[in-house]
Design a protein around this motif. Structure first.
Motif, PDB file in Angstrom:
ATOM      1  N   TYR A 116     -42.656  22.551  27.485  1.00 24.16           N
ATOM      2  CA  TYR A 116     -43.245  21.431  28.219  1.00 24.16           C
ATOM      3  C   TYR A 116     -44.587  20.998  27.643  1.00 24.16           C
ATOM      4  CZ  TYR A 116     -39.491  22.387  31.475  1.00 24.16           C
ATOM      5  OH  TYR A 116     -38.246  22.575  32.039  1.00 24.16           O
ATOM      6  N   ASP A 117     -44.869  21.397  26.405  1.00 22.31           N
ATOM      7  CA  ASP A 117     -46.012  20.861  25.671  1.00 22.31           C
ATOM      8  C   ASP A 117     -47.341  21.112  26.403  1.00 22.31           C
ATOM      9  OD1 ASP A 117     -47.157  19.582  23.490  1.00 22.31           O
ATOM     10  OD2 ASP A 117     -47.020  17.593  24.396  1.00 22.31           O
ATOM     11  N   VAL A 118     -47.503  22.332  26.907  1.00 23.65           N
ATOM     12  CA  VAL A 118     -48.725  22.687  27.619  1.00 23.65           C
ATOM     13  C   VAL A 118     -49.783  23.121  26.608  1.00 23.65           C
ATOM     14  CG1 VAL A 118     -49.760  24.259  29.312  1.00 23.65           C
ATOM     15  CG2 VAL A 118     -47.438  23.370  29.674  1.00 23.65           C
ATOM     16  N   ALA A 119     -50.940  22.509  26.645  1.00 19.70           N
ATOM     17  CA  ALA A 119     -52.025  22.854  25.729  1.00 19.70           C
ATOM     18  C   ALA A 119     -52.652  24.184  26.130  1.00 19.70           C
ATOM     19  CB  ALA A 119     -53.081  21.752  25.738  1.00 19.70           C
ATOM     20  N   LEU A 120     -52.996  24.995  25.143  1.00 18.54           N
ATOM     21  CA  LEU A 120     -53.598  26.301  25.371  1.00 18.54           C
ATOM     22  C   LEU A 120     -54.945  26.388  24.663  1.00 18.54           C
ATOM     23  CD1 LEU A 120     -50.461  28.555  24.684  1.00 18.54           C
ATOM     24  CD2 LEU A 120     -51.229  27.654  26.888  1.00 18.54           C
ATOM     25  N   ASP A 121     -55.868  27.134  25.269  1.00 17.07           N
ATOM     26  CA  ASP A 121     -57.125  27.364  24.573  1.00 17.07           C
ATOM     27  C   ASP A 121     -56.905  28.394  23.464  1.00 17.07           C
ATOM     28  OD1 ASP A 121     -57.152  29.955  25.690  1.00 17.07           O
ATOM     29  OD2 ASP A 121     -58.438  29.355  27.346  1.00 17.07           O
ATOM     30  N   ALA A 122     -57.937  28.685  22.700  1.00 18.29           N
ATOM     31  CA  ALA A 122     -57.776  29.511  21.500  1.00 18.29           C
ATOM     32  C   ALA A 122     -57.248  30.905  21.827  1.00 18.29           C
ATOM     33  CB  ALA A 122     -59.102  29.607  20.755  1.00 18.29           C
ATOM     34  N   ALA A 123     -57.796  31.534  22.871  1.00 18.71           N
ATOM     35  CA  ALA A 123     -57.378  32.898  23.215  1.00 18.71           C
ATOM     36  C   ALA A 123     -55.924  32.921  23.674  1.00 18.71           C
ATOM     37  CB  ALA A 123     -58.284  33.477  24.294  1.00 18.71           C
ATOM     38  N   CYS A 124     -55.553  31.963  24.515  1.00 19.48           N
ATOM     39  CA  CYS A 124     -54.184  31.924  25.019  1.00 19.48           C
ATOM     40  C   CYS A 124     -53.199  31.521  23.923  1.00 19.48           C
ATOM     41  CB  CYS A 124     -54.082  30.977  26.207  1.00 19.48           C
ATOM     42  SG  CYS A 124     -54.981  31.573  27.665  1.00 19.48           S
ATOM     43  N   GLU A 125     -53.632  30.647  23.019  1.00 22.56           N
ATOM     44  CA  GLU A 125     -52.772  30.267  21.899  1.00 22.56           C
ATOM     45  C   GLU A 125     -52.508  31.471  20.989  1.00 22.56           C
ATOM     46  OE1 GLU A 125     -50.323  28.366  19.329  1.00 22.56           O
ATOM     47  OE2 GLU A 125     -50.995  27.622  21.286  1.00 22.56           O
ATOM     48  N   ALA A 126     -53.540  32.274  20.756  1.00 20.33           N
ATOM     49  CA  ALA A 126     -53.352  33.474  19.932  1.00 20.33           C
ATOM     50  C   ALA A 126     -52.363  34.418  20.600  1.00 20.33           C
ATOM     51  CB  ALA A 126     -54.692  34.176  19.712  1.00 20.33           C
ATOM     52  N   TYR A 127     -52.454  34.554  21.921  1.00 22.85           N
ATOM     53  CA  TYR A 127     -51.499  35.403  22.637  1.00 22.85           C
ATOM     54  C   TYR A 127     -50.093  34.812  22.567  1.00 22.85           C
ATOM     55  CZ  TYR A 127     -49.121  37.944  26.308  1.00 22.85           C
ATOM     56  OH  TYR A 127     -48.197  38.699  27.010  1.00 22.85           O
ATOM     57  N   ALA A 128     -49.997  33.489  22.721  1.00 19.11           N
ATOM     58  CA  ALA A 128     -48.691  32.841  22.616  1.00 19.11           C
ATOM     59  C   ALA A 128     -48.058  33.106  21.256  1.00 19.11           C
ATOM     60  CB  ALA A 128     -48.831  31.338  22.862  1.00 19.11           C
ATOM     61  N   GLN A 129     -48.847  33.059  20.203  1.00 21.34           N
ATOM     62  CA  GLN A 129     -48.323  33.336  18.871  1.00 21.34           C
ATOM     63  C   GLN A 129     -47.835  34.785  18.756  1.00 21.34           C
ATOM     64  OE1 GLN A 129     -47.708  31.260  16.463  1.00 21.34           O
ATOM     65  NE2 GLN A 129     -48.644  29.466  17.422  1.00 21.34           N
ATOM     66  N   THR A 130     -48.542  35.705  19.416  1.00 21.64           N
ATOM     67  CA  THR A 130     -48.091  37.105  19.429  1.00 21.64           C
ATOM     68  C   THR A 130     -46.732  37.223  20.101  1.00 21.64           C
ATOM     69  OG1 THR A 130     -50.363  37.943  19.442  1.00 21.64           O
ATOM     70  CG2 THR A 130     -48.649  39.428  20.253  1.00 21.64           C
ATOM     71  N   ILE A 131     -46.569  36.565  21.246  1.00 25.39           N
ATOM     72  CA  ILE A 131     -45.290  36.607  21.957  1.00 25.39           C
ATOM     73  C   ILE A 131     -44.185  35.956  21.127  1.00 25.39           C
ATOM     74  CG2 ILE A 131     -44.031  35.679  23.951  1.00 25.39           C
ATOM     75  CD1 ILE A 131     -45.732  38.069  24.683  1.00 25.39           C
ATOM     76  N   LEU A 132     -44.473  34.800  20.544  1.00 25.59           N
ATOM     77  CA  LEU A 132     -43.454  34.088  19.761  1.00 25.59           C
ATOM     78  C   LEU A 132     -43.084  34.848  18.493  1.00 25.59           C
ATOM     79  CD1 LEU A 132     -44.818  30.472  20.220  1.00 25.59           C
ATOM     80  CD2 LEU A 132     -42.741  31.427  21.239  1.00 25.59           C
ATOM     81  N   GLY A 133     -43.988  35.677  17.994  1.00 20.47           N
ATOM     82  CA  GLY A 133     -43.676  36.491  16.829  1.00 20.47           C
ATOM     83  C   GLY A 133     -42.999  37.809  17.160  1.00 20.47           C
ATOM     84  N   TRP A 134     -42.856  38.107  18.424  1.00 16.68           N
ATOM     85  CA  TRP A 134     -42.197  39.340  18.871  1.00 16.68           C
ATOM     86  C   TRP A 134     -40.730  39.274  18.440  1.00 16.68           C
ATOM     87  CZ3 TRP A 134     -42.597  40.879  24.777  1.00 16.68           C
ATOM     88  CH2 TRP A 134     -42.212  42.213  24.934  1.00 16.68           C
ATOM     89  N   PRO A 135     -40.237  40.208  17.628  1.00 20.38           N
ATOM     90  CA  PRO A 135     -38.854  40.130  17.144  1.00 20.38           C
ATOM     91  C   PRO A 135     -37.832  40.041  18.273  1.00 20.38           C
ATOM     92  CG  PRO A 135     -40.069  41.750  15.869  1.00 20.38           C
ATOM     93  CD  PRO A 135     -40.972  41.334  16.991  1.00 20.38           C
ATOM     94  N   GLU A 136     -38.089  40.740  19.384  1.00 19.78           N
ATOM     95  CA  GLU A 136     -37.142  40.677  20.498  1.00 19.78           C
ATOM     96  C   GLU A 136     -37.076  39.277  21.103  1.00 19.78           C
ATOM     97  OE1 GLU A 136     -38.953  43.244  19.798  1.00 19.78           O
ATOM     98  OE2 GLU A 136     -37.484  44.883  19.723  1.00 19.78           O
ATOM     99  N   VAL A 137     -38.213  38.605  21.190  1.00 15.67           N
ATOM    100  CA  VAL A 137     -38.213  37.236  21.711  1.00 15.67           C
ATOM    101  C   VAL A 137     -37.470  36.310  20.762  1.00 15.67           C
ATOM    102  CG1 VAL A 137     -39.693  35.246  22.231  1.00 15.67           C
ATOM    103  CG2 VAL A 137     -40.278  37.520  23.129  1.00 15.67           C
ATOM    104  N   GLN A 138     -37.692  36.476  19.464  1.00 15.84           N
ATOM    105  CA  GLN A 138     -36.964  35.666  18.490  1.00 15.84           C
ATOM    106  C   GLN A 138     -35.466  35.920  18.570  1.00 15.84           C
ATOM    107  OE1 GLN A 138     -37.981  33.184  16.374  1.00 15.84           O
ATOM    108  NE2 GLN A 138     -39.853  33.330  17.601  1.00 15.84           N
ATOM    109  N   GLU A 139     -35.080  37.170  18.772  1.00 12.89           N
ATOM    110  CA  GLU A 139     -33.659  37.502  18.910  1.00 12.89           C
ATOM    111  C   GLU A 139     -33.061  36.831  20.141  1.00 12.89           C
ATOM    112  OE1 GLU A 139     -30.888  41.485  19.645  1.00 12.89           O
ATOM    113  OE2 GLU A 139     -32.905  41.707  18.796  1.00 12.89           O
TER     114      GLU A 139
END
Length: 238
Positions: A193-216
């Protein structure tokens, strides 16, 4: 007259097969709770099979459309246990496999983890209804109305607090735990839904999106047949 008794050689004990766990889920594309349960099981390291319950099942449809009074999926079947509450599944697995680290080791971190997981489990209803889980959706410029925005701001505050206190990149330090499994679907909603994130939350989002289980999970969701649940395509609540 004496009777000769034959002595029986005791049979060696048969190695018992470990009970196979089964996780029943509703939809990879639409069900945030199914994703949470699946991530928790993967974190635990317990081998399991995934069983997809048809979205045409009336109870499953009610859950996906947020019309059910009780969420019965995901459901874990293991060694005589039948558990359909996500936090109950997590506590069961934590007792079964404490070495997996589903909860942080340090006492205060463990208490905070339980608190924020309970908050996700019980709250954020405006976010759920206004930004329903849909991994196929891409809605640029989506307007998040005030109730859902308040839910998101509370979640982002929790993320920033945990990341600042425990140093990231995960909510409680260097490895994923129960809290990350509980909040991972929020990251996916923000992307849909195109929600903007601040720097700290964006970094966390990238961690979640890079989680192999999430990608699977995302890859499997893309292969999942489209459910005939057109009611999920509704507008945000005002």
């Amino acid at each position: 007259m004496s009777e000769t008794r034959r002595r029986r050689t005791p049979r060696p004990p048969q190695a018992s097969e470990p009970p196979q766990a089964v996780l029943r889920i509703s939809s990879r594309n639409y069900s945030s709770w199914s994703l949470r349960g699946w991530l928790i099981l993967r974190l635990s390291g317990l081998p399991f099979d995934t069983e997809l319950v048809s979205p045409e099942d009336p109870a499953t449809r009610a859950e996906l459309l947020l019309q059910s009074s009780s969420i019965l999926l995901p459901c874990l079947l293991h060694d005589g246990a039948e558990l359909w509450d996500t936090l109950a599944i997590a506590e069961y697995l934590n007792e079964l496999r404490p070495e997996a680290g589903l909860l942080p080791e340090e006492r205060l971190a463990r208490a905070r983890c339980r608190s924020i997981c309970g908050e996700m489990h019980a709250g954020f209803h405006a976010l759920r209804s206004s930004l329903p889980m849909n991994l196929r959706a891409q809605v640029p410029g989506f307007t998040v109305w005030s109730a859902a925005r308040a839910d998101l701001e509370r979640i982002f505050s929790l993320w920033r607090d945990c990341l600042g206190h425990w140093g990231g990149p995960w909510l409680f330090g260097e490895r994923p735990c129960l809290a990350d499994a509980m909040y991972a679907p929020v990251v996916l909603r923000c992307r849909s839904y195109d929600v903007a994130l601040d720097a700290a939350c964006e970094a966390y989002a990238q961690t979640i999106l890079g989680w192999p289980e999430v990608q699977e999970w995302i890859a499997a969701a893309r292969q999942e047949p489209e459910a005939r649940i057109t009611e999920l395509e509704f507008d945000a609540e005002f």
